[in-house]
Motif scaffolding. Structure first.
Motif, mmCIF file in Angstrom:
data_model
loop_
_atom_site.group_PDB
_atom_site.id
_atom_site.type_symbol
_atom_site.label_atom_id
_atom_site.label_comp_id
_atom_site.label_asym_id
_atom_site.label_seq_id
_atom_site.Cartn_x
_atom_site.Cartn_y
_atom_site.Cartn_z
ATOM 1 N N GLU A 154 0.886 -0.894 0.009
ATOM 2 C CA GLU A 154 -0.357 -0.203 -0.163
ATOM 3 C C GLU A 154 0.660 1.308 0.214
ATOM 4 N N ARG A 155 2.165 1.584 0.625
ATOM 5 C CA ARG A 155 2.566 2.486 0.457
ATOM 6 C C ARG A 155 3.652 2.636 -0.066
ATOM 7 N N TYR A 156 3.624 1.624 -1.473
ATOM 8 C CA TYR A 156 3.940 2.028 -2.316
ATOM 9 C C TYR A 156 3.496 1.811 -3.518
ATOM 10 N N ARG A 157 2.357 2.061 -3.222
ATOM 11 C CA ARG A 157 1.399 1.800 -4.239
ATOM 12 C C ARG A 157 0.850 4.149 -4.306
ATOM 13 N N HIS A 158 0.796 4.343 -2.546
ATOM 14 C CA HIS A 158 0.651 5.351 -2.635
ATOM 15 C C HIS A 158 2.083 6.465 -2.659
ATOM 16 N N THR A 159 3.002 6.410 -3.088
ATOM 17 C CA THR A 159 4.880 6.700 -3.699
ATOM 18 C C THR A 159 4.473 6.552 -4.621
ATOM 19 N N VAL A 160 4.108 5.544 -5.118
ATOM 20 C CA VAL A 160 4.693 5.318 -6.874
ATOM 21 C C VAL A 160 3.580 5.525 -7.802
ATOM 22 N N SER A 161 2.466 4.985 -7.690
ATOM 23 C CA SER A 161 1.348 4.960 -8.815
ATOM 24 C C SER A 161 0.360 5.775 -8.240
ATOM 25 N N LEU A 162 0.321 6.771 -7.271
ATOM 26 C CA LEU A 162 -0.977 7.006 -6.455
ATOM 27 C C LEU A 162 -1.400 7.986 -7.825
ATOM 28 N N GLY A 163 -1.624 8.666 -8.438
ATOM 29 C CA GLY A 163 -1.967 9.427 -9.734
ATOM 30 C C GLY A 163 -2.666 8.115 -10.665
ATOM 31 N N SER A 164 -2.254 6.820 -10.843
ATOM 32 C CA SER A 164 -3.104 5.866 -11.463
ATOM 33 C C SER A 164 -3.893 5.048 -10.568
ATOM 34 N N MET A 165 -3.448 5.195 -9.351
ATOM 35 C CA MET A 165 -4.221 4.503 -8.540
ATOM 36 C C MET A 165 -5.462 4.607 -7.286
ATOM 37 N N ALA A 166 -5.959 5.505 -8.461
ATOM 38 C CA ALA A 166 -7.124 6.506 -7.167
ATOM 39 C C ALA A 166 -8.090 5.886 -6.782
ATOM 40 N N VAL A 167 -8.821 6.165 -5.287
ATOM 41 C CA VAL A 167 -10.080 4.973 -5.065
ATOM 42 C C VAL A 167 -10.821 5.848 -5.449
ATOM 43 N N MET A 168 -12.193 5.015 -5.622
ATOM 44 C CA MET A 168 -13.074 6.092 -5.706
ATOM 45 C C MET A 168 -14.642 6.059 -4.576
ATOM 46 N N CYS A 169 -15.192 6.399 -4.192
ATOM 47 C CA CYS A 169 -16.157 5.992 -3.362
ATOM 48 C C CYS A 169 -17.189 5.558 -3.760
ATOM 49 N N GLN A 170 -17.524 3.764 -2.821
ATOM 50 C CA GLN A 170 -18.497 2.529 -3.086
ATOM 51 C C GLN A 170 -20.199 2.977 -2.757
ATOM 52 N N PHE A 171 -19.762 4.280 -2.024
ATOM 53 C CA PHE A 171 -21.564 4.822 -2.204
ATOM 54 C C PHE A 171 -22.205 5.157 -3.390
#
Length: 616
Positions: A154-171
């Motif tokens: 998770e830290r690696y995702r937020h550090t390296v690919s934060l733009g392409s791994m945006a998390v959308m609201c589920q509701f």
């Protein structure tokens, strides 16, 4: 810096991280099954980690009951499609189905009761270690989630690919979907600000839920026992290498095991990893040097393989040249034999042809027979008679003047074909076998060896020896190896040794392919004092009837016979027996010396003694 957060993590452990060129942490975060970034990894009994869904699929492929897999995080089914929370209030989100998936994979399926059939022991083929790992009766339910690996991913995702791994609201409704700003660890869902307030109203128990950063992989707050769900894992069994809760610790299966508190195990393991990390970071130059050596080895492999291929082609070309030359010589010799025999047969053919075609002899003979004068007939018929006798002998005893079969010109190339078919690259000699019967330590070290029967020949040998310092046997420290290179035979003599010392010896052979393997090491103990070399003096009380000196007067041998038997009989009956004195030709005035003697099994009444004589 894209690795800034990782640097902060290592710095918090008291380490100074040096950035390594081309450092790629992703290969440490990939699942060995799907070869993608791990999702909800679990730790197998072999200590390797895989995605839980990948593990479930592998088990299904091996014939275990099919599980109900959870949806992928990025698929539409992973985000509930309902009406917008602004239009109507929807029920609270359900937790993920990981536990249900694990239980489904672990043995029972609808319609089967556990009591009806014996438990199934599941075997999982770990792709990392290549072994079938036994999961036990509960299957994947006994495997803990690797929460540490999840946090690193998770830290690696937020550090390296934060733009392409945006998390959308589920509701939020898809046309009006907003990016999630919070994640709820209790609800295991991602929310935007408005949806989070809507599902966590003030004054309700949900308002106390813990909110975290948005994520696709929700983890439990703490690790709990897979068998006792309310108990935290507080101990570590070093014997079983697994975490235990207080109830598991009391089981008989862990009696006598080395169990330590999790805090102590954490601190110990953390210190070890810190030291190992610091050692690797402090030896980056050595690693780079080794990388350079590997690169050089790869380049040399290409160069040397090319040279070896050229040598192979050259050897085969030389063989072809020798074969072609030999073929020409043999063909020339065969052609000469053919010409000689053909000439002889042609001459014989002409001779026989002349008997048929030349009728003058027969006509002349018929006219000769008409002669009536006896004296004239005898005078003229003598030569004709000899010619007719020769012609009759040729007809009765006919044979070819030359053998047309050429059976003496057949070749047997079976040995050559066997040699060519067995032609192979030169192999280095196998490890020599040391002859322990002939290998000994005296004033020098005598080492004898031989090659195994199926070993390639050795051009020469290299003998290595070193003096061992410390306790006897194979323990203790050793000095540096010393060499005797280019030893031609199968034995070697080593001198200039220290007294009362243990030496370790080994040998290996060498030929055009290089050095072979070392032999087994042998240990020899040198004498505790200088070796005394002397000859026996026969002038001192020697009875030649009972004792005879050997060649060079270096040994004595008892002489069998009646005299020796009588002397032995007198000795057995306590009668007086004159001793045979053998005195050395070297006198010892001072110091400590070493000497050895051997007694043959057939000798009688042998007693070895040293006497000290003083002069007043």
């Amino acid at each position: 810096d894209q690795f800034g957060k990782l640097i902060k993590v290592f710095t918090s452990l008291g380490m100074t991280l040096k950035l390594i060129p081309n450092m790629n942490i992703e290969r440490e975060l990939h699942c060995p099954v799907c070869e993608e970034m791990v999702k909800q990894p679990i730790v197998l009994p072999c200590m390797h980690s895989v995605c839980v869904l990948c593990a479930a699929e592998v088990l299904v492929q091996r014939g275990y009951p099919p599980p109900e897999l959870p949806p992928e995080p990025n698929t539409p089914t992973s985000s509930p499609i309902t009406r917008s929370p602004r239009q109507t209030r929807r029920p609270p989100p359900k937790t993920d189905r990981l536990d249900r998936v694990i239980r489904t994979v672990c043995g029972t399926h609808p319609g089967r009761r556990r009591k009806d059939t014996p438990p199934v022991i599941m075997l999982f083929p770990c792709p990392t270690c290549g072994k079938d790992v036994e999961l036990g009766e509960r299957g994947l339910a006994d495997c803990l989630r690797n929460l540490t690996l999840e946090r690193i991913v998770e830290r690696y995702r937020h550090t390296v690919s934060l733009g392409s791994m945006a998390v959308m609201c589920q509701f939020c409704k898809p046309p009006q979907a907003l990016e999630a700003t919070k994640g709820c660890a209790d609800c295991r869902s991602n929310f935007c600000n408005e949806c989070f307030k809507l599902y966590h109203p003030w004054g309700t128990p949900r308002a106390q839920h813990e909110h975290i950063l948005p994520t696709h992989s929700f983890r439990p707050k703490v690790l709990v026992c897979v068998e006792h769900e309310q108990e935290r894992l507080q101990f570590y069994c070093r014997s079983c290498q697994r975490l235990l809760c207080p109830l598991c610790k009391l089981r008989r299966a862990h009696s006598g095991h080395k169990i330590m508190p999790i805090a102590l195990s954490y601190q110990t393991l953390k210190e070890k990893i810190t030291k190992e990390m610091n050692y690797i970071l402090a030896n980056q130059e050595s690693v780079q040097a080794q990388i350079t050596q590997v690169e050089s080895g790869i380049a040399q492999t290409e160069v040397h393989s090319t040279v070896a291929k050229e040598q192979l082609n050259q050897c085969v070309s030389e063989l072809r040249g020798v074969l072609a030359e030999r073929q020409g010589a043999l063909a020339m010799f065969l052609e000469g034999a053919r010409a000689q025999r053909a000439g002889t047969l042609n001459a014989q053919f002409s001779e026989k042809q002349s008997l048929l075609e030349n009728a003058a002899l027969l006509t002349y003979t018929q006219e000769l027979l008409k002669e009536t004068d006896q004296s004239c007939f005898v005078q003229a018929a003598r030569v004709t008679h000899n010619r007719l006798v020769k012609a009759i002998e040729n007809l009765q005893h006919f044979s070819l003047s030359a053998d047309p079969s050429f059976r003496h010109f057949q070749m047997d190339v079976s040995r050559e074909l066997k040699a060519l078919s067995s032609m192979d690259f030169i192999q280095a000699p196998l490890a020599p076998v040391i002859d322990t019967q002939k290998t000994l330590a005296y004033d020098q070290l005598y080492l004898c060896w031989r090659l195994p029967q199926d070993s390639a020949p050795a051009w020469h040998y290299s003998v290595e020896y070193q003096r061992k310092v410390g306790s006897s046997g194979s323990n203790g420290t050793h000095c540096s190896w010393q060499h005797l290179d280019d030893v031609g035979g199968t034995s070697a003599v080593i001198d200039k040794l220290e007294m009362d010392s243990v030496y370790v010896l080994r040998v290996r052979g060498c030929n055009k392919a290089g050095f072979g393997e070392y032999s087994e090491e042998v240990y020899l103990h040198t004498p505790p004092a200088p070796v005394l070399s002397f000859c026996l003096d026969s002038r001192w009380g020697l009875h030649a009837e009972r004792v005879a000196l050997g060649k060079g007067q270096t040994y004595a041998r008892s002489v069998p016979g009646m005299t020796l038997l009588q002397a032995a009989d007198r000795a057995l009956t306590s009668c007086h027996l004159t001793s045979d004195l053998l005195v050395a030709d070297v006198s010892i005035t001072q110091g400590r010396h070493y000497w050895a003697c051997s007694v043959e099994p057939g000798s009688y009444l042998v007693k070895v003694n040293i006497e000290i004589s003083t002069l007043n």
